[in-house]
Design an enzyme around this catalytic site. Structure first.
Site, mmCIF file in Angstrom:
data_model
loop_
_atom_site.group_PDB
_atom_site.id
_atom_site.type_symbol
_atom_site.label_atom_id
_atom_site.label_comp_id
_atom_site.label_asym_id
_atom_site.label_seq_id
_atom_site.Cartn_x
_atom_site.Cartn_y
_atom_site.Cartn_z
ATOM 1 N N LYS A 205 39.654 69.730 71.043
ATOM 2 C CA LYS A 205 40.661 69.492 72.092
ATOM 3 C C LYS A 205 42.012 70.096 71.733
ATOM 4 O O LYS A 205 42.376 70.226 70.559
ATOM 5 C CB LYS A 205 40.758 68.004 72.407
ATOM 6 C CG LYS A 205 39.505 67.550 73.157
ATOM 7 C CD LYS A 205 39.650 66.259 73.890
ATOM 8 C CE LYS A 205 38.364 66.024 74.705
ATOM 9 N NZ LYS A 205 38.322 64.690 75.302
ATOM 10 N N ARG A 239 31.785 61.972 70.758
ATOM 11 C CA ARG A 239 31.290 63.086 71.577
ATOM 12 C C ARG A 239 31.803 64.378 70.950
ATOM 13 O O ARG A 239 33.000 64.585 70.842
ATOM 14 C CB ARG A 239 31.811 62.920 73.005
ATOM 15 C CG ARG A 239 31.327 63.994 73.967
ATOM 16 C CD ARG A 239 31.870 63.746 75.371
ATOM 17 N NE ARG A 239 31.453 64.786 76.292
ATOM 18 C CZ ARG A 239 32.060 65.953 76.423
ATOM 19 N NH1 ARG A 239 33.137 66.229 75.723
ATOM 20 N NH2 ARG A 239 31.607 66.849 77.279
HETATM 21 C C1 8Y7 Z 1 35.381 63.750 77.138
HETATM 22 C C2 8Y7 Z 1 34.296 63.621 77.999
HETATM 23 C C3 8Y7 Z 1 35.115 65.628 78.165
HETATM 24 C C4 8Y7 Z 1 35.782 62.616 76.373
HETATM 25 C C5 8Y7 Z 1 33.955 61.433 77.407
HETATM 26 C C6 8Y7 Z 1 36.323 68.345 76.523
HETATM 27 C C7 8Y7 Z 1 33.136 65.101 79.637
HETATM 28 C C8 8Y7 Z 1 36.659 67.912 77.861
HETATM 29 N N1 8Y7 Z 1 35.879 65.026 77.230
HETATM 30 N N2 8Y7 Z 1 33.580 62.490 78.132
HETATM 31 N N3 8Y7 Z 1 34.140 64.804 78.639
HETATM 32 N N4 8Y7 Z 1 35.013 61.491 76.535
HETATM 33 N N5 8Y7 Z 1 33.289 60.286 77.505
HETATM 34 O O1 8Y7 Z 1 37.267 68.911 75.892
HETATM 35 O O2 8Y7 Z 1 36.738 62.599 75.605
HETATM 36 O O3 8Y7 Z 1 35.199 68.210 76.016
HETATM 37 S S1 8Y7 Z 1 35.297 67.261 78.780
#
Ligand code: 8Y7
Length: 260
Positions: A205, A239
């Site tokens: 990120k 994640r």
């Molecule tokens: C997150 C996410 C993304 C997160 C959850 C990226 C889909 C952006 N970030 N889902 N999704 N938590 N639960 O940089 O922080 O991966 S997308």
């Protein structure tokens, strides 16, 4: 939770896994590396990402979910804002809805989760992916996220979603400045009071580059630092794009904790 993006506009994977076969193979590799959940997404929710149609999103994710359902033993989560996509994915073998749009006003998504008994990731976001990074404002970000969780847990219950099915996620980078992200990361322990497992996404990120000035490809060390400290604060799920490195960092931290 290993990330499998089936999107051409995703920032980290930049179209690399557009082909369904490549996405499937990537998911299998992440499971071999130790992923306990595979999160499949067909619409980028990165800041200013262009929304995709339901038809396009279905075409992206369904072949991947259908193939993975018969092939991997870990649960599949569907990363989507759209109830119809969640429904189709759950029918095809996904068992968790990763709903980064949990601040919605209509409860169609929650009814589907209730009907199917699926797991549900309740993530906090201020605004929408299109607007969230324009000017996020909070008086007390951790307090407001906690209030959000409490309010949504109540509404989920009313919609018939069992408390035990829900995981909470503060939504790093979703309508948050660097300062907000750091305050949330520093205060993760408070969310364990809500008695639900916590999920965290820091992988690759941009707040990491904002703090450290490193290139996008150089964000892994800081993400691992966040991961280990968050685990010590009580976060149980991460994640990540970098499953192998994340599993190693967590195993080392666990081994050290076991020798205290
Ligand atoms: C997150 C996410 C993304 C997160 C959850 C990226 C889909 C952006 N970030 N889902 N999704 N938590 N639960 O940089 O922080 O991966 S997308």
């Amino acid at each position: 939770m290993g990330i499998v993006n089936v999107t051409p506009d995703s920032f980290s994977d930049g179209g690399q896994f557009l082909s369904h076969e490549a996405a499937i193979q990537h998911a299998v590799k992440l499971v071999e590396q130790g992923a306990d959940i595979i999160d499949v997404g067909g619409e980028s929710t990165r800041p200013k990402a262009v929304p995709v149609s339901e038809k396009e999103e279905l075409e992206r994710v369904m072949p991947v979910i259908e193939a993975l359902a018969g092939r991997i033993k870990v649960p599949i989560s569907i990363d989507t804002l759209k109830p119809a996509i969640a429904r189709a994915a759950l029918r095809a073998g996904a068992s968790i809805v990763n709903d980064v749009g949990a601040n919605r006003t209509d409860d169609a998504m929650w009814r589907i989760v209730a009907e199917t008994g699926a797991g549900y990731v309740l993530m906090h976001m201020q605004g929408t992916p299109q607007t969230m990074q324009l000017n996020p404002v909070y008086q007390d970000v951790a307090g407001e996220v906690e209030d959000f969780f409490k309010e949504r847990l109540g509404r989920l219950k009313s919609a018939g979603v069992q408390f035990e099915r829900v995981v909470l996620d503060v939504g790093i980078g979703f309508g948050k400045t660097l300062e907000h992200n750091l305050q949330l990361l520093a205060g993760l322990g408070r969310f364990t009071n809500l008695e639900r497992p916590l999920l965290l996404g820091v992988s690759r990120k941009s707040f990491i580059s904002k703090l450290l000035g490193v290139a996008a490809a150089e964000r892994l060390p800081a993400a691992l630092a966040c991961t280990v400290l968050a685990a010590q604060a009580g976060v149980q799920m991460f994640r990540t794009h970098d499953v192998s490195a994340t599993v190693q960092a967590l195993r080392m931290a666990e081994a050290m904790a076991a020798h205290k």
